[in-house]
Every structure is written in C-alpha cells, then in structure tokens.
Design an enzyme around this catalytic site. Structure first.
Site, PDB file in Angstrom:
ATOM      1  N   TYR A  54      23.427  55.376  39.918  1.00 23.37           N
ATOM      2  CA  TYR A  54      24.483  55.182  40.921  1.00 23.37           C
ATOM      3  C   TYR A  54      25.713  56.020  40.582  1.00 23.37           C
ATOM      4  CZ  TYR A  54      28.343  53.121  43.499  1.00 23.37           C
ATOM      5  OH  TYR A  54      29.435  52.954  44.300  1.00 23.37           O
ATOM      6  N   HIS A  84      38.723  58.512  49.114  1.00 24.86           N
ATOM      7  CA  HIS A  84      39.219  57.205  48.680  1.00 24.86           C
ATOM      8  C   HIS A  84      40.738  57.164  48.535  1.00 24.86           C
ATOM      9  CE1 HIS A  84      35.013  56.529  48.139  1.00 24.86           C
ATOM     10  NE2 HIS A  84      35.166  55.352  47.551  1.00 24.86           N
ATOM     11  N   ASN A 196      37.199  54.129  39.500  1.00 24.75           N
ATOM     12  CA  ASN A 196      36.725  52.767  39.272  1.00 24.75           C
ATOM     13  C   ASN A 196      37.492  52.184  38.093  1.00 24.75           C
ATOM     14  OD1 ASN A 196      34.863  51.184  40.662  1.00 24.75           O
ATOM     15  ND2 ASN A 196      33.171  52.568  40.177  1.00 24.75           N
ATOM     16  N   TYR A 280      67.650  16.504  34.666  1.00 23.16           N
ATOM     17  CA  TYR A 280      66.431  17.162  34.178  1.00 23.16           C
ATOM     18  C   TYR A 280      66.625  18.645  33.921  1.00 23.16           C
ATOM     19  CZ  TYR A 280      63.563  13.080  35.514  1.00 23.16           C
ATOM     20  OH  TYR A 280      63.000  11.849  35.628  1.00 23.16           O
ATOM     21  N   ARG A 283      68.115  18.654  30.282  1.00 19.04           N
ATOM     22  CA  ARG A 283      67.370  18.108  29.144  1.00 19.04           C
ATOM     23  C   ARG A 283      65.886  18.460  29.154  1.00 19.04           C
ATOM     24  NH1 ARG A 283      65.502  12.381  30.619  1.00 19.04           N
ATOM     25  NH2 ARG A 283      66.624  11.913  32.544  1.00 19.04           N
ATOM     26  N   PHE A 328      34.656  46.411  36.830  1.00 19.82           N
ATOM     27  CA  PHE A 328      35.835  46.810  37.596  1.00 19.82           C
ATOM     28  C   PHE A 328      36.477  45.644  38.352  1.00 19.82           C
ATOM     29  CE2 PHE A 328      31.895  47.684  39.972  1.00 19.82           C
ATOM     30  CZ  PHE A 328      32.001  46.669  40.918  1.00 19.82           C
ATOM     31  N   GLU A 412      30.719  45.230  48.791  1.00 23.41           N
ATOM     32  CA  GLU A 412      31.766  44.621  47.970  1.00 23.41           C
ATOM     33  C   GLU A 412      32.221  43.357  48.699  1.00 23.41           C
ATOM     34  OE1 GLU A 412      34.481  47.880  47.545  1.00 23.41           O
ATOM     35  OE2 GLU A 412      32.899  49.147  46.699  1.00 23.41           O
TER      36      GLU A 412
END
Length: 520
Positions: A54, A84, A196, A280, A283, A328, A412
């Site tokens: 791949y 991309h 990637n 609060y 403290r 990834f 994906e």
C-alpha cells in the site's frame, strides 16, 4: 549549543521547545543515517520485486487496490502531496509548523518509513534555517493522520507552496533558489511517509503543554495573592490534610501555597479573626488547581510517547515486509487533549470566582477596589471580560474526540478530530491568560489595601513586578491597557521567572523533587 540526535535521543516537551526556539542543534547520528538508508533500500527492494505494498505501488485510501507501475511511483508521490494539500483558514503560527518538522524528523530518523536520507536532511536543514512552510490551520480530521496540514508542510520539498522567509512569505521555489537549492524528487512511499502521521496534533499539544504549565504555575501565585488580599487562611494547605487524600497534583499545589503564605505578615496578622472558613475558590485551590495539573500530566505523558513514535503508514520492517496499520490515528492524544482542555478551562473558572470575591467589598476591602466608588466605577467591569472569557471557554470544552465523520469514501470510517481539539485547547489557553491577568490586576490592587503589612518574599516580588507595569488605581482609567500588560507578563513567562528567582533568593522551596513529573 547542545546537540539533539534525531532518531537516537528521546524528545521531551522541553527539548522540542528548545529545538523550535533554536536553543538546541538537531543532528543525525551515524546509526540513524544507516537505519534510514537501510529502510530506503527495503522499499527499493519491494519495488524491484513487484511486491504489492500500500502506498508504494498502489493508490491511496479507497484506491488501495489500484496497482501503480514502478516507473510511475515518483509521480504518484508528487501527486499525493499536491492532491492532499487542501487546508483552509489562517496559517498556523510558524513556531507550531517548525515543531511539526522537528517531530516528523524524529519519526523518520528511526528508519521505519522508507524515505531517502537527503529528504530527512532537507527537513532538518529547513528547520535550522527557519525556512518554515506556511500551513493552513483547518482541514485535518486526525486520521489518516494530519494529511492536509502535513501536505502543506512538505510541499516546499518539491518546490511548491509558500514559506516564511526573512520576515515575509514567498514561494518555496524562490526561497530554495536563494539558498542555491533545488526541489527534491520523491522516491517510492516518501510522499505517504511525509503526510501520514500525527505531527499537527502533537505539535499543538507540545505548545499547549508548555503554555499550560506556565498557567498552572502562575495560577498558584495569583491565587495566593488573591487570598492575601482577602485575608484568607493558609491552614487548608497543611500537608497533613492532603496526606489523607493523596492526589499528587493536589499535594503539589497545597505545598506551593503553604510555602507562599505561611511566612506572610498578612496571613499571620489575623489568627483570631473569627472567620471559620473561606469560600471554595480560596480554600479548595489544591483540589481544583491540582485536578488541572493531573489533566496536564496525563497529556504530557502521552505526548512524550507520541513525539518519539513512528506514526506513518505502512511501516517498513524488512526488505519484503511492510505492515499497513493504524499508527496514524490521533485518538490516543485526542482524548487526553479534550481532558486537558477542561482542566485549563477550570483554572479560569475558579480564577473568575476569586476576582468576583475581591470586588464585592468584603473582608475590609472597598467595594469595587477603589476608594471613591460611585463617581468612579473602579474595577467593576474587568470582571465582565473575565466572565465572558470563562463562558467562551465552557463552549470550547465540548470534546472534539466525541465526534467522527467518515472520510475517504468510508475507508477512513472513524477519525479522531484530534487536530480540532488541539487547536481548541490553545484557544482556551489564550482566554485563560487574560482571565488570570484580570485576577492579577485585582489581587495586586487588594494587596495595596493591606499595607503596611507585607506578604511573603515571593508574592511581594510578584507584586513589585506588577507595579512596574501597572500603577495602583485611585480613579478610573482604561483598564484594558493594564490587562494587556499583565497578560504579557504571564504569557512571556516573566511573572513565573520573577517568582522562581525570588523563591531561590529567599530559600522558599516551591518545587520538590517528589513532584518532578509535573515539570517540563
């Protein structure tokens, strides 16, 4: 200048920041060079033997079953970076982009990615020259890694995209020519190895950890100053109380507050005042600040694993072995980033409550912290800004990792959205610094009303620093200017540096080795 050896030494949050700021020199050891060369040879062997792997000789994502010829593999990788690079929005800070390059170099130098040595050397060289690519801020879903931002980050390697150069932005090919350099031709798998990975998420996490550490430290200082201004008690910070609920973050904060307060004239001036207990927000600082420190520590531990990990795909293990997996995927950091975001927001939430207490006119302080309230509005309105920022932070606390939208035609089908969470955390920290600045403005004003009593040496040093930038107010003025100055003291680290120096000079043990895990 000290050297850091990519692929051999371990990155820490501190060393990444050091490399980003040019305080460390990044180098490649002979061992790392050999491993990179060997990994490239493994990839070449796969190509020459027509092994179907791949991203080496196949298409990407849903095109993984499409076989690519050996002669087309360089074009495949070139096309990958172009196709991309689809990020949008304002560019990320150059410092974050540089950090991305540093973390990617650490991953590639381990010899599991099949890149050419000259490609890795070019990345390291560009980082050292501060020739930093321009990377859009939006477009990553956090799996299959940070594809879009990493594509923009490495376009300049092939002569495309833009870079920061001598205070401006110019085309990458023009910048390379200025240095006598030519674009690289990518080998098989190189484009995929470059884009990637989780380097966008990790880089933002590193910068967030550095900023949040500073915010955590100064929140203790400013909270202690507020307690002094409100004539509160330091007894809730007694170590015996926290030994029977021993969360380390809580214990660290209690220790720091005790050391900041137990020697104070102010704190010791009202032992029999009749006040049974404080609100609060005073403290419970160890419990609230401490919980935020625990969230920070969890993210730090995971981030330091990630910045030393190999997160591309496939992973090259031998001359005929490459495993296609999911290193990834950003989920391991995405969940912790969302947790830290809530921790950072809560620091602001409790800080705003202390600011509100200070202007109420309780415990001997004038209402709105000004002698002539009425004619003068005094410090009424800065708390509006604090409240607005606290509310905005609450809206930013929705966990990005709770969402997933399938991409790549369903290949994906679960993504982390970690990149969104990482940016969001830094937005919360932007707001937090201003919230703390407003509390610091109030706390410093309140301390002036306690004169001639003095606080501890550390808190007095902090008060003196504030007064070098922002004078005591006895009438209205444009407080936005004061807030900006105090935010700068916090953001720049000057307030923390001043406190630590005063602690050293006065032998105040603010930090103990038992809590070294909470350091960067």
């Amino acid at each position: 200048m000290k050297n850091f050896r990519y692929g051999t030494d371990k990155l820490t949050i501190g060393s990444v920041i050091g490399l980003t700021r040019g305080l460390l020199q990044g180098t490649l050891s002979a061992k790392s060079r050999h491993k990179v060369d060997q990994s490239e040879a493994f990839v070449k062997s796969m190509v020459s033997h027509n092994d179907v792997v791949y991203g080496i000789n196949t298409g990407f994502g849903p095109l993984c079953d499409t076989i690519i010829s050996a002669e087309d593999t360089p074009q495949l990788q070139y096309n990958l970076l172009q196709s991309h690079a689809v990020g949008v929005g304002n560019p990320i800070p150059a410092s974050v982009a540089k950090t991305m390059m540093i973390i990617k170099a650490q991953a590639l130098a381990q010899g599991y990615s099949g890149v050419q040595l000259r490609t890795l050397e070019r990345i390291i060289w560009m980082a050292e020259q501060d020739l930093i690519p321009v990377v859009p801020s939006r477009g990553s879903v956090g799996a299959s890694g940070d594809l879009a931002p990493l594509s923009h980050l490495f376009l300049p390697l092939i002569g495309l995209g833009n870079v920061y150069y001598k205070g401006g932005i110019i085309p990458a090919d023009v910048a390379l020519k200025a240095y006598g350099m030519s674009p690289l031709q990518l080998g098989p798998k190189e484009g995929l190895a470059l884009i990637n990975g989780t380097q966008f998420i990790a880089a933002y996490a590193v910068h967030a950890l550095h900023r949040m550490y500073n915010a955590l430290e100064v929140a203790d200082l400013i909270g202690a100053m507020s307690l002094e201004g409100l004539m509160g008690s330091y007894k809730p910070f007694d170590s015996r109380l926290h030994e029977i609920r021993p969360f380390p973050g809580n214990q660290l904060v209690a220790h720091r507050l005790w050391e900041l307060l137990h020697t104070s004239e102010i704190a010791n001036s009202h032992p029999d005042c009749g006040r049974v207990q404080d609100p609060y927000s005073l403290r419970c600082m160890p419990q609230v600040h401490g919980a935020s420190r625990t969230a920070w520590l969890h993210l730090k531990e995971l981030t330091e694993i990630e910045i030393n990990a190999v997160t591309d795909n496939p992973i090259v293990l031998g001359p005929h072995e490459a495993i296609s997996g999911g290193n990834f995927h950003g989920q391991p950091l995405a969940l912790a980033i969302d947790y830290a975001t809530v921790g950072a927001a809560e620091l602001g939430n409790i800080s705003d409550r202390r600011s509100y207490l200070i202007i109420e006119g309780r415990y001997g302080l004038p209402k709105l912290l000004i002698p002539n309230a009425g004619l003068h509005s005094g410090f009424m309105i800065p708390q509006y800004t604090s409240a607005a920022l606290v509310s905005e932070n609450k809206t930013l606390c929705f966990p990005a990792s709770a969402d997933s939208i399938p991409t790549s035609l369903g290949q994906e089908d679960h993504v982390s959205m970690g990149a969104i969470g990482a940016r969001k955390l830094n937005s919360v920290l932007d707001n937090l610094e201003y919230i703390l600045a407003i509390e610091l403005l109030y706390a410093a004003q309140a301390l002036n009303f306690r004169r001639p009593l003095r606080s501890s040496a550390v808190l007095e040093a902090c008060h003196t620093l504030v007064r070098t930038e922002v004078p005591f107010a006895d009438r209205d003025r444009i407080f936005a200017d004061d807030i900006e100055k105090l935010q700068h003291l916090i953001h720049s680290g000057k307030l923390l540096e001043t406190a630590n120096q005063a602690a050293k000079t006065s032998h105040c043990p603010l930090n103990k080795s038992a809590y070294d895990a909470f350091r960067i």
